[in-house]
Scaffold this motif. Structure first.
Motif, PDB file in Angstrom:
ATOM      1  N   UNK A 205      68.680  15.098 -42.864  1.00  0.00           N
ATOM      2  CA  UNK A 205      70.011  16.217 -42.542  1.00  0.00           C
ATOM      3  C   UNK A 205      71.018  15.567 -43.790  1.00  0.00           C
ATOM      4  N   UNK A 206      71.034  15.045 -44.570  1.00  0.00           N
ATOM      5  CA  UNK A 206      72.383  14.500 -45.775  1.00  0.00           C
ATOM      6  C   UNK A 206      71.461  15.814 -46.575  1.00  0.00           C
ATOM      7  N   UNK A 207      70.260  15.814 -46.748  1.00  0.00           N
ATOM      8  CA  UNK A 207      69.260  16.586 -47.275  1.00  0.00           C
ATOM      9  C   UNK A 207      69.857  18.125 -47.840  1.00  0.00           C
ATOM     10  N   UNK A 208      69.903  17.746 -46.504  1.00  0.00           N
ATOM     11  CA  UNK A 208      70.215  19.683 -46.051  1.00  0.00           C
ATOM     12  C   UNK A 208      71.522  20.232 -46.080  1.00  0.00           C
ATOM     13  N   UNK A 209      71.633  19.361 -45.870  1.00  0.00           N
ATOM     14  CA  UNK A 209      73.421  19.679 -45.868  1.00  0.00           C
ATOM     15  C   UNK A 209      73.823  19.428 -47.393  1.00  0.00           C
ATOM     16  N   UNK A 210      73.353  18.262 -48.607  1.00  0.00           N
ATOM     17  CA  UNK A 210      73.973  18.908 -49.829  1.00  0.00           C
ATOM     18  C   UNK A 210      73.012  20.332 -50.086  1.00  0.00           C
TER      19      UNK A 210
ATOM     20  N   UNK B  13      72.680  23.076 -49.096  1.00  0.00           N
ATOM     21  CA  UNK B  13      73.273  24.274 -48.182  1.00  0.00           C
ATOM     22  C   UNK B  13      74.703  24.016 -48.793  1.00  0.00           C
ATOM     23  N   UNK B  14      75.178  22.827 -49.616  1.00  0.00           N
ATOM     24  CA  UNK B  14      76.576  23.206 -49.948  1.00  0.00           C
ATOM     25  C   UNK B  14      76.319  23.030 -51.425  1.00  0.00           C
ATOM     26  N   UNK B  15      75.294  22.966 -52.330  1.00  0.00           N
ATOM     27  CA  UNK B  15      74.466  23.820 -54.123  1.00  0.00           C
ATOM     28  C   UNK B  15      75.332  25.319 -53.288  1.00  0.00           C
ATOM     29  N   UNK B  16      74.673  25.459 -52.539  1.00  0.00           N
ATOM     30  CA  UNK B  16      74.652  27.150 -52.519  1.00  0.00           C
ATOM     31  C   UNK B  16      76.302  28.141 -52.408  1.00  0.00           C
ATOM     32  N   UNK B  17      76.926  27.471 -51.459  1.00  0.00           N
ATOM     33  CA  UNK B  17      78.435  27.835 -50.639  1.00  0.00           C
ATOM     34  C   UNK B  17      79.140  27.632 -51.940  1.00  0.00           C
ATOM     35  N   UNK B  18      80.576  28.510 -51.780  1.00  0.00           N
ATOM     36  CA  UNK B  18      81.266  28.767 -52.371  1.00  0.00           C
ATOM     37  C   UNK B  18      82.626  28.704 -51.862  1.00  0.00           C
TER      38      UNK B  18
ATOM     39  N   UNK C 196      84.139  23.312 -49.598  1.00  0.00           N
ATOM     40  CA  UNK C 196      84.706  22.004 -49.355  1.00  0.00           C
ATOM     41  C   UNK C 196      84.379  22.360 -47.911  1.00  0.00           C
ATOM     42  N   UNK C 197      84.479  22.722 -46.445  1.00  0.00           N
ATOM     43  CA  UNK C 197      83.535  21.964 -45.744  1.00  0.00           C
ATOM     44  C   UNK C 197      82.443  21.249 -45.838  1.00  0.00           C
ATOM     45  N   UNK C 198      81.363  22.490 -46.317  1.00  0.00           N
ATOM     46  CA  UNK C 198      80.261  21.479 -46.655  1.00  0.00           C
ATOM     47  C   UNK C 198      80.454  19.478 -47.138  1.00  0.00           C
ATOM     48  N   UNK C 199      81.330  19.781 -48.205  1.00  0.00           N
ATOM     49  CA  UNK C 199      81.738  18.462 -48.536  1.00  0.00           C
ATOM     50  C   UNK C 199      81.897  17.775 -47.685  1.00  0.00           C
TER      51      UNK C 199
END
Length: 174
Positions: free
Chosen positions: A54-59, A61-66, A71-74
């Protein structure tokens, strides 16, 4: 007489540790900063860090977002990190950060070994051969002699550098 509110003297009292709201916030912000550091890693470095799915998927995703989505993903990554043990992650990040310092320290040690080898001569060569049985004694002796001649004649230090390269190869063979 009843003893409703009194404890028996043989019963131990449990120690309650109070954590302030500020301290809890500080811990959460530290976890979020750790998550932010994970997001900044390159994929090959990220693979070396022990993370759950789960944490890896969230990371990723955060690498793709701007901007705001990032900020919310972090914040979400910080929330996920509260439920896991951050120690192994922190240890892996420390190891990744310290890699350059370790390599530099090894190179400095090799330089010192080379200098000692040239100063001590045959005694230094014996020490190297004892430490590394696969070392070529004759080649080392020849390089040390050449390095001494170059230094005496104020010539470029070609053999000096060759000794370093040879010692580096010996170290890599181990």
């Amino acid at each position: 007489m009843s003893r409703k509110n009194k404890r028996a003297p043989w019963e131990e009292e449990e120690e309650i540790i109070w954590v302030s709201k500020t301290e809890m916030k500080r811990d959460m912000e530290a976890l979020q900063a750790l998550g932010e550091e994970l997001v900044e890693l390159k994929p090959n470095a990220l693979a070396k860090v022990p993370l759950d799915e789960d944490l890896l998927d969230a990371i990723h995703d955060a690498q793709r977002f701007k901007n705001e989505a990032r900020r919310r993903q972090l914040q979400y990554i910080g929330k996920l990190m509260r439920s896991i043990d951050p120690e192994p992650i922190q240890a892996a990040l420390d190891k990744l950060r310290n890699k350059h310092a370790q390599v530099t320290a090894k190179l400095h040690k090799l330089e010192n070994t080379r200098d000692e080898l040239i100063e001590k001569g045959d005694a230094g060569i014996e020490a190297i051969v004892q430490e590394h049985p696969q070392a070529d004694r004759q080649r080392l002796r020849q390089l040390v002699r050449q390095a001494k001649k170059e230094k005496a004649a104020n010539k470029p230090a070609k053999a000096y550098r060759e000794i370093f390269q040879y010692l580096k190869e010996l170290l890599l063979e181990e």
